[in-house]
Design a protein around this motif. Structure first.
Motif, PDB file in Angstrom:
ATOM      1  N   MET A   1       0.807  -1.181   0.000  1.00 18.23           N
ATOM      2  CA  MET A   1       0.000   0.000   0.000  1.00 18.23           C
ATOM      3  C   MET A   1       0.864   1.264   0.000  1.00 18.23           C
ATOM      4  SD  MET A   1      -3.557   0.223   2.015  1.00 18.23           S
ATOM      5  CE  MET A   1      -2.824  -0.144   3.567  1.00 18.23           C
ATOM      6  N   SER A   2       1.934   1.273   0.769  1.00 14.40           N
ATOM      7  CA  SER A   2       2.800   2.453   0.769  1.00 14.40           C
ATOM      8  C   SER A   2       3.473   2.618  -0.591  1.00 14.40           C
ATOM      9  CB  SER A   2       3.833   2.378   1.892  1.00 14.40           C
ATOM     10  OG  SER A   2       4.684   1.272   1.702  1.00 14.40           O
ATOM     11  N   PHE A   3       3.700   1.513  -1.316  1.00  6.34           N
ATOM     12  CA  PHE A   3       4.283   1.610  -2.653  1.00  6.34           C
ATOM     13  C   PHE A   3       3.312   2.300  -3.609  1.00  6.34           C
ATOM     14  CE2 PHE A   3       5.359  -0.109  -6.889  1.00  6.34           C
ATOM     15  CZ  PHE A   3       6.631   0.434  -6.986  1.00  6.34           C
ATOM     16  N   LEU A   4       2.023   2.035  -3.476  1.00  6.48           N
ATOM     17  CA  LEU A   4       1.030   2.707  -4.319  1.00  6.48           C
ATOM     18  C   LEU A   4       0.995   4.210  -4.021  1.00  6.48           C
ATOM     19  CD1 LEU A   4      -1.919   0.134  -4.256  1.00  6.48           C
ATOM     20  CD2 LEU A   4      -0.361   0.641  -6.156  1.00  6.48           C
ATOM     21  N   ARG A   5       1.065   4.562  -2.738  1.00 10.85           N
ATOM     22  CA  ARG A   5       1.129   5.985  -2.369  1.00 10.85           C
ATOM     23  C   ARG A   5       2.383   6.630  -2.948  1.00 10.85           C
ATOM     24  NH1 ARG A   5      -0.574   4.226   3.024  1.00 10.85           N
ATOM     25  NH2 ARG A   5       1.602   4.438   3.593  1.00 10.85           N
ATOM     26  N   PHE A   6       3.489   5.916  -2.872  1.00  7.75           N
ATOM     27  CA  PHE A   6       4.748   6.403  -3.437  1.00  7.75           C
ATOM     28  C   PHE A   6       4.592   6.664  -4.940  1.00  7.75           C
ATOM     29  CE2 PHE A   6       8.509   5.023  -5.859  1.00  7.75           C
ATOM     30  CZ  PHE A   6       9.390   6.046  -5.519  1.00  7.75           C
ATOM     31  N   LEU A   7       4.005   5.726  -5.672  1.00  8.28           N
ATOM     32  CA  LEU A   7       3.813   5.905  -7.113  1.00  8.28           C
ATOM     33  C   LEU A   7       2.897   7.088  -7.420  1.00  8.28           C
ATOM     34  CD1 LEU A   7       3.449   2.235  -8.438  1.00  8.28           C
ATOM     35  CD2 LEU A   7       5.386   3.807  -8.742  1.00  8.28           C
ATOM     36  N   MET A   8       1.846   7.228  -6.634  1.00  9.42           N
ATOM     37  CA  MET A   8       0.933   8.357  -6.838  1.00  9.42           C
ATOM     38  C   MET A   8       1.684   9.679  -6.680  1.00  9.42           C
ATOM     39  SD  MET A   8      -2.305   6.865  -4.674  1.00  9.42           S
ATOM     40  CE  MET A   8      -3.131   8.431  -4.498  1.00  9.42           C
ATOM     41  N   LEU A   9       2.428   9.799  -5.600  1.00 10.81           N
ATOM     42  CA  LEU A   9       3.142  11.043  -5.324  1.00 10.81           C
ATOM     43  C   LEU A   9       4.275  11.286  -6.314  1.00 10.81           C
ATOM     44  CD1 LEU A   9       3.178  10.882  -1.432  1.00 10.81           C
ATOM     45  CD2 LEU A   9       1.745  12.325  -2.886  1.00 10.81           C
ATOM     46  N   LEU A  10       5.036  10.250  -6.617  1.00 11.09           N
ATOM     47  CA  LEU A  10       6.151  10.403  -7.555  1.00 11.09           C
ATOM     48  C   LEU A  10       5.661  10.854  -8.927  1.00 11.09           C
ATOM     49  CD1 LEU A  10       9.163  10.145  -8.188  1.00 11.09           C
ATOM     50  CD2 LEU A  10       8.729   7.735  -8.776  1.00 11.09           C
ATOM     51  N   SER A  11       4.585  10.263  -9.397  1.00  3.19           N
ATOM     52  CA  SER A  11       4.076  10.633 -10.725  1.00  3.19           C
ATOM     53  C   SER A  11       3.618  12.098 -10.747  1.00  3.19           C
ATOM     54  CB  SER A  11       2.951   9.695 -11.149  1.00  3.19           C
ATOM     55  OG  SER A  11       1.863   9.775 -10.264  1.00  3.19           O
ATOM     56  N   LEU A  12       2.968  12.542  -9.689  1.00  5.55           N
ATOM     57  CA  LEU A  12       2.550  13.948  -9.626  1.00  5.55           C
ATOM     58  C   LEU A  12       3.749  14.883  -9.477  1.00  5.55           C
ATOM     59  CD1 LEU A  12      -0.645  13.873  -7.376  1.00  5.55           C
ATOM     60  CD2 LEU A  12      -0.514  14.221  -9.844  1.00  5.55           C
ATOM     61  N   ILE A  13       4.714  14.491  -8.662  1.00  3.63           N
ATOM     62  CA  ILE A  13       5.907  15.319  -8.465  1.00  3.63           C
ATOM     63  C   ILE A  13       6.637  15.529  -9.791  1.00  3.63           C
ATOM     64  CG2 ILE A  13       8.245  15.302  -7.478  1.00  3.63           C
ATOM     65  CD1 ILE A  13       6.934  13.909  -4.996  1.00  3.63           C
ATOM     66  N   CYS A  14       6.823  14.450 -10.536  1.00  2.71           N
ATOM     67  CA  CYS A  14       7.542  14.556 -11.811  1.00  2.71           C
ATOM     68  C   CYS A  14       6.798  15.440 -12.797  1.00  2.71           C
ATOM     69  CB  CYS A  14       7.766  13.166 -12.408  1.00  2.71           C
ATOM     70  SG  CYS A  14       8.964  12.188 -11.496  1.00  2.71           S
ATOM     71  N   TRP A  15       5.497  15.238 -12.929  1.00  2.00           N
ATOM     72  CA  TRP A  15       4.726  15.993 -13.917  1.00  2.00           C
ATOM     73  C   TRP A  15       4.579  17.457 -13.511  1.00  2.00           C
ATOM     74  CZ3 TRP A  15      -0.787  14.272 -15.879  1.00  2.00           C
ATOM     75  CH2 TRP A  15      -1.118  14.988 -17.026  1.00  2.00           C
ATOM     76  N   ILE A  16       4.096  17.704 -12.310  1.00  2.00           N
ATOM     77  CA  ILE A  16       3.834  19.077 -11.879  1.00  2.00           C
ATOM     78  C   ILE A  16       5.155  19.818 -11.655  1.00  2.00           C
ATOM     79  CG2 ILE A  16       2.675  20.554 -10.184  1.00  2.00           C
ATOM     80  CD1 ILE A  16       0.891  18.733 -12.076  1.00  2.00           C
ATOM     81  N   GLY A  17       6.126  19.141 -11.085  1.00  2.00           N
ATOM     82  CA  GLY A  17       7.440  19.762 -10.917  1.00  2.00           C
ATOM     83  C   GLY A  17       8.057  20.119 -12.259  1.00  2.00           C
ATOM     84  N   GLY A  18       7.894  19.246 -13.238  1.00  2.00           N
ATOM     85  CA  GLY A  18       8.395  19.519 -14.584  1.00  2.00           C
ATOM     86  C   GLY A  18       7.717  20.726 -15.199  1.00  2.00           C
ATOM     87  N   LEU A  19       6.410  20.832 -15.012  1.00  2.00           N
ATOM     88  CA  LEU A  19       5.675  21.994 -15.534  1.00  2.00           C
ATOM     89  C   LEU A  19       6.164  23.292 -14.891  1.00  2.00           C
ATOM     90  CD1 LEU A  19       2.043  20.574 -15.656  1.00  2.00           C
ATOM     91  CD2 LEU A  19       3.369  21.389 -17.612  1.00  2.00           C
ATOM     92  N   ILE A  20       6.376  23.257 -13.595  1.00  2.00           N
ATOM     93  CA  ILE A  20       6.845  24.447 -12.885  1.00  2.00           C
ATOM     94  C   ILE A  20       8.247  24.819 -13.361  1.00  2.00           C
ATOM     95  CG2 ILE A  20       7.557  25.328 -10.616  1.00  2.00           C
ATOM     96  CD1 ILE A  20       5.142  23.685  -9.471  1.00  2.00           C
ATOM     97  N   PHE A  21       9.132  23.830 -13.465  1.00  2.00           N
ATOM     98  CA  PHE A  21      10.493  24.088 -13.943  1.00  2.00           C
ATOM     99  C   PHE A  21      10.468  24.645 -15.359  1.00  2.00           C
ATOM    100  CE2 PHE A  21      14.364  22.812 -16.151  1.00  2.00           C
ATOM    101  CZ  PHE A  21      15.322  23.381 -15.326  1.00  2.00           C
ATOM    102  N   PHE A  22       9.644  24.045 -16.214  1.00  2.00           N
ATOM    103  CA  PHE A  22       9.548  24.485 -17.600  1.00  2.00           C
ATOM    104  C   PHE A  22       9.106  25.944 -17.679  1.00  2.00           C
ATOM    105  CE2 PHE A  22       7.049  25.251 -21.405  1.00  2.00           C
ATOM    106  CZ  PHE A  22       7.931  24.863 -22.403  1.00  2.00           C
ATOM    107  N   ALA A  23       8.030  26.272 -16.963  1.00  2.00           N
ATOM    108  CA  ALA A  23       7.429  27.604 -17.067  1.00  2.00           C
ATOM    109  C   ALA A  23       8.271  28.700 -16.427  1.00  2.00           C
ATOM    110  CB  ALA A  23       6.036  27.604 -16.440  1.00  2.00           C
TER     111      ALA A  23
END
Length: 160
Positions: free
Chosen positions: A1-23
């Protein structure tokens, strides 16, 4: 279960963090450092394409892990939870940008050469500028929706 939470957070961090860095870092830096706006546009365009693929993969990973997490915790996947609907909207907007807006901008950029050198009333320049405005709006919407998904995910995970 903690691995699923990790995947949820990691995927959002990469995408949203990438958008912020890009912009806020990549695009402004490219346009201020590179010698021509044409080169900067090429760099930014290629980076945006890569960022879109990060978003596609991250979005799918988030959806799968979030649906599984909900299923394990609550016994139902909550497919139409607001966070899932918003994430699907983010994916749809990213698809529109990657396969609708960006290719049209690339064709116009290739035919115009240095876009900033074309007269402001040139029909291709006008069309390019309009597509650029839409591209910026779409990416801004994806970022805003993503921040809402981050909040809703934090709220969901904080209740467990």
């Amino acid at each position: 279960m903690s691995f699923l939470r990790f995947l949820m957070l990691l995927s959002l961090i990469c995408w949203i963090g990438g958008l912020i860095f890009f912009a806020f870092v990549l695009a402004p830096t490219a346009f201020s450092v590179l010698p021509t706006t044409h080169l900067a546009g090429n760099v930014v365009g290629r980076a945006l394409g890569k960022l879109h693929w990060i978003g596609f993969v991250g979005g799918i990973v988030y959806l799968i892990s979030s649906l599984l997490y909900s299923r394990v915790i609550d016994g139902t996947a909550h497919a139409f939870a607001v966070r899932h609907v918003l994430l699907c909207l983010m994916l749809a907007l990213t698809l529109i940008s990657q396969f609708g807006i960006i290719p049209r901008m690339d064709v116009l950029r290739a035919s115009l050469g240095e876009v900033s050198a074309a007269p402001a009333d040139n029909p291709e320049r006008v069309q390019f500028d309009a597509l650029h405005v839409w591209s910026t709006r779409v990416e801004s919407a994806v970022l805003l929706l993503g921040l809402i998904v981050v909040y809703l995910t934090a709220q969901q995970l904080g209740m467990r």
